[in-house]
Write a protein that holds these residues in place. Structure first.
Motif, short mmCIF file in Angstrom:
data_model
loop_
_atom_site.label_atom_id
_atom_site.label_comp_id
_atom_site.label_asym_id
_atom_site.label_seq_id
_atom_site.Cartn_x
_atom_site.Cartn_y
_atom_site.Cartn_z
N LEU A 254 0.84 -1.19 0.00
CA LEU A 254 0.00 0.00 0.00
C LEU A 254 0.88 1.24 0.00
O LEU A 254 1.89 1.32 0.71
CB LEU A 254 -0.92 0.00 1.22
CG LEU A 254 -1.93 1.15 1.36
CD1 LEU A 254 -3.22 0.66 1.99
CD2 LEU A 254 -1.35 2.29 2.21
N SER A 255 0.47 2.24 -0.77
CA SER A 255 1.12 3.55 -0.77
C SER A 255 0.08 4.59 -0.39
O SER A 255 -0.99 4.65 -0.99
CB SER A 255 1.70 3.87 -2.16
OG SER A 255 2.15 5.22 -2.22
N THR A 315 0.04 -5.36 4.46
CA THR A 315 1.21 -6.05 5.01
C THR A 315 2.45 -5.18 4.90
O THR A 315 3.21 -5.04 5.85
CB THR A 315 1.43 -7.38 4.26
OG1 THR A 315 0.26 -8.18 4.36
CG2 THR A 315 2.62 -8.13 4.84
N PHE A 316 2.66 -4.57 3.72
CA PHE A 316 3.79 -3.68 3.49
C PHE A 316 3.27 -2.30 3.10
O PHE A 316 2.28 -2.18 2.36
CB PHE A 316 4.69 -4.21 2.36
CG PHE A 316 5.42 -5.49 2.70
CD1 PHE A 316 6.61 -5.46 3.41
CD2 PHE A 316 4.91 -6.71 2.29
CE1 PHE A 316 7.27 -6.63 3.71
CE2 PHE A 316 5.57 -7.89 2.58
CZ PHE A 316 6.76 -7.86 3.31
N GLN A 335 3.04 2.52 13.55
CA GLN A 335 1.93 2.40 14.49
C GLN A 335 0.91 1.38 14.01
O GLN A 335 0.31 0.65 14.80
CB GLN A 335 1.25 3.76 14.69
CG GLN A 335 0.12 3.72 15.72
CD GLN A 335 -0.64 5.03 15.83
OE1 GLN A 335 -0.48 5.91 14.98
NE2 GLN A 335 -1.45 5.16 16.85
N ALA A 336 0.72 1.30 12.70
CA ALA A 336 -0.25 0.37 12.13
C ALA A 336 0.27 -1.06 12.09
O ALA A 336 -0.48 -1.97 11.71
CB ALA A 336 -0.63 0.82 10.73
N GLY A 337 1.52 -1.28 12.48
CA GLY A 337 2.08 -2.62 12.40
C GLY A 337 2.29 -3.07 10.98
O GLY A 337 2.35 -4.27 10.69
N CYS A 338 2.40 -2.12 10.07
CA CYS A 338 2.67 -2.40 8.66
C CYS A 338 4.17 -2.31 8.43
O CYS A 338 4.81 -1.38 8.94
CB CYS A 338 1.92 -1.39 7.79
SG CYS A 338 2.02 -1.71 6.02
N VAL A 339 4.74 -3.23 7.71
CA VAL A 339 6.18 -3.24 7.50
C VAL A 339 6.54 -2.13 6.52
O VAL A 339 6.10 -2.15 5.37
CB VAL A 339 6.66 -4.60 6.96
CG1 VAL A 339 8.17 -4.58 6.74
CG2 VAL A 339 6.27 -5.73 7.92
N GLU A 386 7.38 -11.47 12.02
CA GLU A 386 8.32 -10.91 12.99
C GLU A 386 8.53 -9.43 12.73
O GLU A 386 8.59 -8.62 13.68
CB GLU A 386 9.65 -11.65 12.90
CG GLU A 386 9.61 -13.09 13.36
CD GLU A 386 10.90 -13.82 13.03
OE1 GLU A 386 11.82 -13.18 12.48
OE2 GLU A 386 10.98 -15.02 13.32
N MET A 387 8.61 -9.04 11.48
CA MET A 387 8.82 -7.64 11.13
C MET A 387 7.60 -6.80 11.49
O MET A 387 7.74 -5.64 11.92
CB MET A 387 9.14 -7.52 9.63
CG MET A 387 10.44 -8.19 9.23
SD MET A 387 10.68 -8.30 7.45
CE MET A 387 11.22 -6.64 7.09
#
Length: 669
Positions: A254-255, A315-316, A335-339, A386-387
């Motif tokens: 996502l951008s 995810t990314f 903060q969103a836990g997105c890599v 993990e990331m």
């Protein structure tokens, strides 16, 4: 005379009556004046109370804040010295010694700087800088005694260069009482540069001052001197995103950034066209209703998404450079836990001096944007999870507030000044769930001298007495040996009598174990009085004293008490892989590869048979492959590092007399 007497007797009688009548009035008036003077003094001269206040606005405190007029010919500091390092531009002697190993930070009192015409150099102190100064003032680092200070922080808001008058701000810095070319002064800046070139470091001339900057490049960052900090995102305080568990999400990539270069946007949209719904490229919304904040919304065609909530659906998440290298979106993504997928060549990531960004992000060169989808697909799912966890942890620990950013910055500087008390790699990078809390790394124990110098040799044995005695005899020749400890692992057989043991120059102690475990060799026995320990088996009879003297390490405490999962029990049950487990531990703790030392070709035990040698069992090597997979699953990662370095013993090749060699008895391969 009588009249005068009459007047004199009457006059004194009137004065007491006047005092009695107005006493309460005078006392009240005096109290009000005194309280007013005290309050003015407190607000004027007590920095801590000002710094802890909720409002640093200069115009609202104009009555209490001194005004400093800056003549046009006031001195201007030199531009930042790019050669500065802690040992050249920082005066560590100001920090001195203190039992808590904490630097002391002084905050200059608030002043209003104006030019010759009376125009303020800056109008207000921002809410963020007020929070930063308050965080320092409320911390253990703060001191209100300028003579005790190791580090000085101006009450001049430099967070955003956009609002600064460059020359006048530099003149204001030069007016500080302890400026001294900026030595030991710390400046905070998150948004450096300005149009059209947007430099990656603060343009205000600052001479030797340290800069905590939010957009450093490799060209402007003074490694080991400056501190790279995040660009704070106000959304961190406004929007509370609940923690989301790791795993695949609706969008793979996502951008969400709005003002990115058109060429980059074209490449991202090409990825979206190629991979369909797996990729989502958002932009600024143009059709929002009146009153809807555009900063809280993102759009794709006619579809509107809440921001930053939409980041939790990916995810990314792409973090592209804009006009500045540092972007606040990095904080939102974490903060969103997105890599975060960081696409910003030469960008110095926040706190990269201590944070291991490989555990929480993917860095892709700008020229590889078109290949980013394939790069991300090659990452194993377990590593992605993990990331994701690590990204959220970085935000919670170091990004979520101005206070967190300020204290992390001071801790990094503190670790440089007191390196023996520095926070370890694990404390900086491991989430609380996996931190090893009860036992400290022996390499970072308090600075107290060991009871004995040199090292302790621990020999693990079962019943190979002849081989054991040969090992003891050879190890005892090592000059640095302080004590030799024999771990007797045979519960069914007594050790030899005292008279049969080799006579050596150092104390020899035999420890009988309760169970036959390979892990007994790594137990931190009370008899160990040295910082270094050599663990060796009873069949390693081919090593010379010079080879043993060459080096040793100490990780027994961590192996015994803090080995994660059931690794130690697995080793004891299978009687195998204790050396691999130790290597996993060392690599995980240090983040470095072990040094591979080429084995000598004569490194074998000719006396050993399949009966008394564990390694001669046909299943031994098969189990060693299994244990690597087992240990990797327990650690949750593969801590072993790829290394291309190999240490070969070549001292024997030196062509000069043996007696002149430091290690003459290191043999050939």
């Amino acid at each position: 005379m009588c009249a005068s007497v009459k007047h004199s007797t009457r006059g004194p009688a009137l004065i007491p009556r006047m005092k009695t009548k107005h006493r309460i009035y005078y006392v009240a008036l005096f109290s009000v004046v005194l309280l007013g003077l005290l309050a003015t003094g407190v607000f004027q001269f007590w920095p801590h109370s000002i710094e802890a206040s909720g409002d640093w606005a200069v115009e609202k405190r104009s009555a209490a804040v001194p005004v400093v007029r800056l003549p046009s010919d006031s001195p201007v500091p030199e531009r930042g010295d790019l050669s500065c390092r802690m040992h050249t531009c920082f005066d560590v002697y100001r920090c001195g010694f203190n039992p808590k190993n904490k630097i002391k930070v002084y905050i200059y009192s608030l002043k209003k700087y104006v030019d010759e015409l009376g125009v303020p150099v800056s109008n207000t102190i921002s809410r963020e800088y007020n929070e930063l100064l308050s965080a320092i003032a409320d911390s253990d680092y703060y001191t209100d005694d300028i003579s005790r200070a190791c580090l000085f922080v101006p009450s001049v808001d430099l967070l955003s260069q956009h609002a600064l008058r460059i020359r006048e701000t530099a003149q204001a810095l030069a007016q500080l009482s302890r400026w001294d070319r900026g030595t030991n002064h710390l400046l905070f800046n998150m948004l450096p540069g300005g149009p059209p070139d947007y430099n990656t470091a603060l343009d205000v001339p600052r001479d030797r001052a340290l800069l905590a900057g939010g957009g450093f490049s490799t060209w402007t960052y003074r490694q080991g001197y400056d501190v790279s900090i995040p660009v704070y995102s106000p959304l961190s305080a406004e929007v509370a995103l609940p923690e989301k568990g790791p795993g695949p999400r609706r969008y793979f990539l996502l951008s969400s950034q709005m003002a990115i270069h058109p060429e980059y946007r074209q490449e991202l949209e090409a990825l979206q066209a190629k991979h369909g719904e797996a990729v989502l490229v958002l932009d600024k919304c143009t059709n929002l209703s009146e009153g809807v904040l555009s900063v809280r919304k993102r759009c794709h065609k006619h579809q509107v998404f809440d921001y930053p909530q939409v980041l939790q659906e990916a995810t990314f998440c792409v973090v592209l450079r804009g006009a500045r290298l540092g972007q606040a979106v990095l904080s939102d993504v974490l903060q969103a836990g997105c890599v975060p997928v960081i696409i910003a060549d030469s960008y110095i990531l926040p706190f990269s001096e201590v944070l291991d960004w490989k555990r929480a992000s993917v860095v892709v060169p700008e020229e590889k944007i078109a290949d980013v989808y394939g790069i991300l697909q090659s990452i194993p799912r377990r590593q992605i999870e993990e990331m994701q966890r690590q990204a959220r942890w970085f935000w919670e620990a170091y990004f979520q507030s101005i206070k967190a950013i300020a204290l992390a910055t001071l801790q990094i500087i503190n670790d440089r000044i007191y390196p023996y008390a520095a926070i370890s790699y694990e404390e900086w990078n491991d989430p609380p769930a996996v931190k090893w809390s009860s036992v400290s790394n022996p390499l970072f124990l308090p600075l107290i001298p060991p009871q004995s110098q040199g090292f302790t040799a621990i020999v693990l044995t079962y019943d190979r007495v002849e081989s054991l005695f040969r090992v003891i005899t050879e190890v005892s020749k090592v000059p640095s040996l302080s004590k030799l400890l024999v771990v007797w692992n045979n519960q069914n057989k007594n050790p030899p009598e005292d008279s049969l043991w080799p006579k050596i120059r150092v104390p020899l102690k035999v420890v009988r174990t309760a169970e036959n475990k390979l892990s007994n060799r790594f137990f931190p026995y009370d008899e160990i009085e040295t910082e270094a320990v050599l663990a060796i088996d009873d069949d390693i009879i081919m090593l010379t004293s010079d080879e043993l003297q060459f080096g040793y390490e100490y990780f027994n405490y961590l192996y015994t008490y803090k080995m994660p999962g059931d690794i130690k029990n697995w080793v004891d049950a299978h009687m195998n892989c204790e050396d691999i487990a130790m290597n996993f531990l060392v690599a995980n703790v240090t983040g470095k590869a072990v040094i591979k030392v080429t084995p000598r070709k004569k490194f074998k035990c000719p006396e050993c048979t399949a009966i008394d040698g564990l390694s001669l069992d046909q299943t031994h090597m098969v189990e060693r492959s299994e244990c690597i997979n087992k240990f990797a699953s327990v650690f949750g990662t593969m801590p072993l590092k790829v290394v291309e370095h190999r240490a070969d013993p070549v001292l024997y090749k030196d062509d000069f007399p043996e007696k002149l060699k430091s290690f003459p008895n290191i043999g050939s391969l």
